[in-house]
Write a protein that holds these residues in place. Structure first.
Motif, PDB file in Angstrom:
ATOM      1  N   SER A   7       0.823  -1.199   0.000  1.00  0.00           N
ATOM      2  CA  SER A   7       0.000   0.000   0.000  1.00  0.00           C
ATOM      3  C   SER A   7       0.863   1.257   0.000  1.00  0.00           C
ATOM      4  O   SER A   7       1.857   1.343   0.733  1.00  0.00           O
TER       5      SER A   7
ATOM      6  N   GLU B 255      -0.620   4.061   0.726  1.00  0.00           N
ATOM      7  CA  GLU B 255      -1.353   4.902   1.674  1.00  0.00           C
ATOM      8  C   GLU B 255      -1.687   4.077   2.911  1.00  0.00           C
ATOM      9  O   GLU B 255      -2.845   3.671   3.113  1.00  0.00           O
ATOM     10  N   PRO B 256      -0.704   3.788   3.779  1.00  0.00           N
ATOM     11  CA  PRO B 256      -0.974   3.010   4.993  1.00  0.00           C
ATOM     12  C   PRO B 256      -1.995   3.704   5.877  1.00  0.00           C
ATOM     13  O   PRO B 256      -2.024   4.937   5.949  1.00  0.00           O
ATOM     14  N   LYS B 257      -2.830   2.899   6.531  1.00  0.00           N
ATOM     15  CA  LYS B 257      -3.928   3.470   7.312  1.00  0.00           C
ATOM     16  C   LYS B 257      -3.462   4.063   8.640  1.00  0.00           C
ATOM     17  O   LYS B 257      -4.168   4.853   9.255  1.00  0.00           O
ATOM     18  N   ASN B 258      -2.273   3.671   9.114  1.00  0.00           N
ATOM     19  CA  ASN B 258      -1.753   4.228  10.356  1.00  0.00           C
ATOM     20  C   ASN B 258      -0.238   4.059  10.398  1.00  0.00           C
ATOM     21  O   ASN B 258       0.362   3.458   9.500  1.00  0.00           O
TER      22      ASN B 258
ATOM     23  N   GLU C 168       1.161   0.348  10.453  1.00  0.00           N
ATOM     24  CA  GLU C 168       1.223  -0.289   9.142  1.00  0.00           C
ATOM     25  C   GLU C 168       2.365   0.309   8.306  1.00  0.00           C
ATOM     26  O   GLU C 168       3.031  -0.400   7.546  1.00  0.00           O
TER      27      GLU C 168
ATOM     28  N   ASP D 233      -3.631  -1.555  19.031  1.00  0.00           N
ATOM     29  CA  ASP D 233      -4.850  -1.190  18.320  1.00  0.00           C
ATOM     30  C   ASP D 233      -5.797  -0.470  19.273  1.00  0.00           C
ATOM     31  O   ASP D 233      -6.478  -1.088  20.084  1.00  0.00           O
TER      32      ASP D 233
ATOM     33  N   HIS E 267      -0.477   8.712  17.902  1.00  0.00           N
ATOM     34  CA  HIS E 267      -1.503   9.476  17.200  1.00  0.00           C
ATOM     35  C   HIS E 267      -1.937  10.600  18.127  1.00  0.00           C
ATOM     36  O   HIS E 267      -2.416  10.368  19.228  1.00  0.00           O
TER      37      HIS E 267
ATOM     38  N   GLU F 225      -4.943  13.905  15.309  1.00  0.00           N
ATOM     39  CA  GLU F 225      -4.975  13.556  13.890  1.00  0.00           C
ATOM     40  C   GLU F 225      -3.620  13.691  13.211  1.00  0.00           C
ATOM     41  O   GLU F 225      -3.526  13.851  11.997  1.00  0.00           O
TER      42      GLU F 225
END
Length: 343
Positions: free
Chosen positions: A101, A103-106, A109, A250, A294, A297
Motif C-alpha cells: 500500500s 497509503e498506509p492506514k496508520n 502499518e 490497536d 496518534h 490527527e
C-alpha cells in the motif's frame, strides 16, 4: 516510522547509511535496480535524520562562523525538517512492484511496510546479500512461534469427548499488533492466550487425538460445546525472538472510528519470557525505546535519547514533531505513552 528506524534500530540505520556512502560514486550501477535506488534513498534520508539540525539550509557550524564564532541561541526557531520527497519518489515504484500500500492506514502499518520493503530490497543485493539478510532478520522483522490448535467434539453415545490437536510453526511479522488492554503485559497475555479459532478437524490434518470421559451431560453445556460440531481454540508460544520487538497497539474502535484515549500502563522493561517456550532463542527482555503516537490527527515519534543515561534529565527522551524536537524526562515520556487525556 522513519524516525523510529533512524533512532531506534542503530544496526539497520548504520548499514543503510553505509550503503548510501558506498554507492555515492556509482549511481549508474545502483540505477539498474529499483530496489537499490530505494536502499540508497533510505540511507541518505536516515543520514539526514540523525545529522545536526539545520536552519534555512545551513549547518549550525556555518551559522556560528557567520556570527564571528558566537554560539547559536538554542531558543531560536527550530531547524528545517528533512525533505522526504526524494525517498518517496524512489519508494513508490518499489511499493507497487511488491504490491504494498502507498497509503498506509496508520503509523504501525507504515512501519510494517517499511521494514518489509527494506528486507525485500536487501535480498536483491549480490554476493554479500546473505549478510544483509541476516542483519535485517536480526533487526526485528518477525517472531517465530508454535500455534497449538485444539478441537473438542462430544461423543454422547460413548459418554466421551473426542479431542484432537494440531501444532503448526508460524511467523508473526512485526509490528505485532495487539488489542489495547489496561497494560502492555495484559495485551500480550491476551494475544497469546487460548481463544476461539476456525479449523475443520474432520477434513484437515491433526497430529494426535485423545478420548476424555464425559462426566455428565451438563458438562457439554458448561463447556459451550455443540454435539454436531467441533469447538476449536488456538494459543501461541514463541520459539525465536528478534533483537528488536515492535508492537502496535490497536486503540481504534471499529464501530465508532474513534481512538480509545484511556490510560494504558507502559513498562520500562518488558519480559517476554512468559509468552515463550522454554528453549526460546533470542533475548527475552526488551527495554522501551519509544513509539509512534496518534495525537490530534497527526503522528509524532517519542524516542529515548541514547546519549543520556539519567532518566530525570530533561533530554532523556525526545518528542519529535515535524517542526521541532521537545525534550522530556523519562517520567514525562511514560505519562505521555499512557494515552490519557488528548495524547
Amino acid at each position: 516510522a522513519l524516525q523510529v528506524v533512524a533512532h531506534g534500530i542503530s544496526p539497520l540505520r548504520k548499514a543503510l547509511v553505509h550503503f548510501y556512502f558506498l554507492t555515492n560514486k556509482e549511481t549508474s550501477a545502483v540505477e539498474k535496480k529499483i530496489e537499490w535506488v530505494t536502499l540508497r534513498a533510505l540511507g541518505k534520508l536516515l543520514k539526514e535524520l540523525i545529522a545536526a539540525p539545520t536552519k534555512d539550509g545551513q549547518d549550525v557550524k556555518e551559522e556560528e562562523e557567520n556570527n564571528n564564532g558566537d554560539s547559536v541561541d538554542e531558543e531560536d526557531e527550530p531547524g528545517v525538517p528533512v525533505d522526504p520527497t526524494e525517498l518517496y519518489k524512489a519508494l513508490e515504484p518499489t511499493l507497487k512492484q511488491y504490491q504494498k500500500s502507498t497509503e498506509p492506514k496508520n503509523a504501525t502499518e507504515a512501519l510494517q511496510i517499511m521494514l518489509d520493503i527494506i528486507q525485500r530490497c536487501a535480498r536483491t543485493l549480490p554476493l554479500t546479500g546473505h549478510l544483509w539478510v541476516a542483519m535485517l532478520d536480526l533487526a526485528g522483522l518477525g517472531l517465530m512461534g508454535k500455534q497449538s490448535i485444539v478441537g473438542k467434539c462430544p461423543l454422547i453415545e460413548d459418554d466421551e469427548i473426542l479431542q484432537r490437536t494440531q501444532k503448526e510453526t508460524i511467523m508473526e511479522w512485526c509490528p505485532l499488533v495487539v488489542k489495547k488492554r489496561g497494560s502492555l503485559e495484559e495485551a500480550l497475555a491476551d494475544h497469546c492466550s487460548r481463544k476461539p479459532h476456525t479449523y475443520d478437524f474432520d477434513k484437515k490434518p491433526y497430529q494426535f487425538e485423545v478420548r476424555i470421559p464425559l462426566l455428565s451431560p451438563q458438562q457439554i453445556e458448561q463447556d459451550d460445546m455443540d454435539p454436531s460440531s467441533w469447538k476449536t481454540t488456538k494459543s501461541v508460544l514463541y520459539t525465536e525472538l528478534p533483537s528488536y520487538l515492535f508492537l502496535g497497539i490497536d486503540r481504534l474502535n471499529p464501530e465508532t472510528g474513534n481512538f480509545d484515549e484511556s490510560e494504558m500502563v507502559m513498562p520500562k522493561l518488558l519480559d517476554f519470557k512468559k509468552y515463550c517456550e522454554k528453549m526460546v532463542k533470542g533475548p527475552t527482555q526488551y527495554e522501551l525505546i519509544g513509539g509512534i503516537l496518534h495525537d490530534e490527527e497527526d503522528y509524532v515519534a517519542l524516542l529515548k535519547n541514547p546519549n543520556v543515561s539519567d532518566p530525570e534529565d530533561e533530554d532523556a527522551w525526545m518528542l519529535m514533531e515535524s517542526e521541532e524536537i521537545i525534550p522530556m524526562t523519562e517520567s514525562d515520556a511514560l505519562d505521555f505513552l499512557k494515552g490519557e487525556d488528548e495524547g
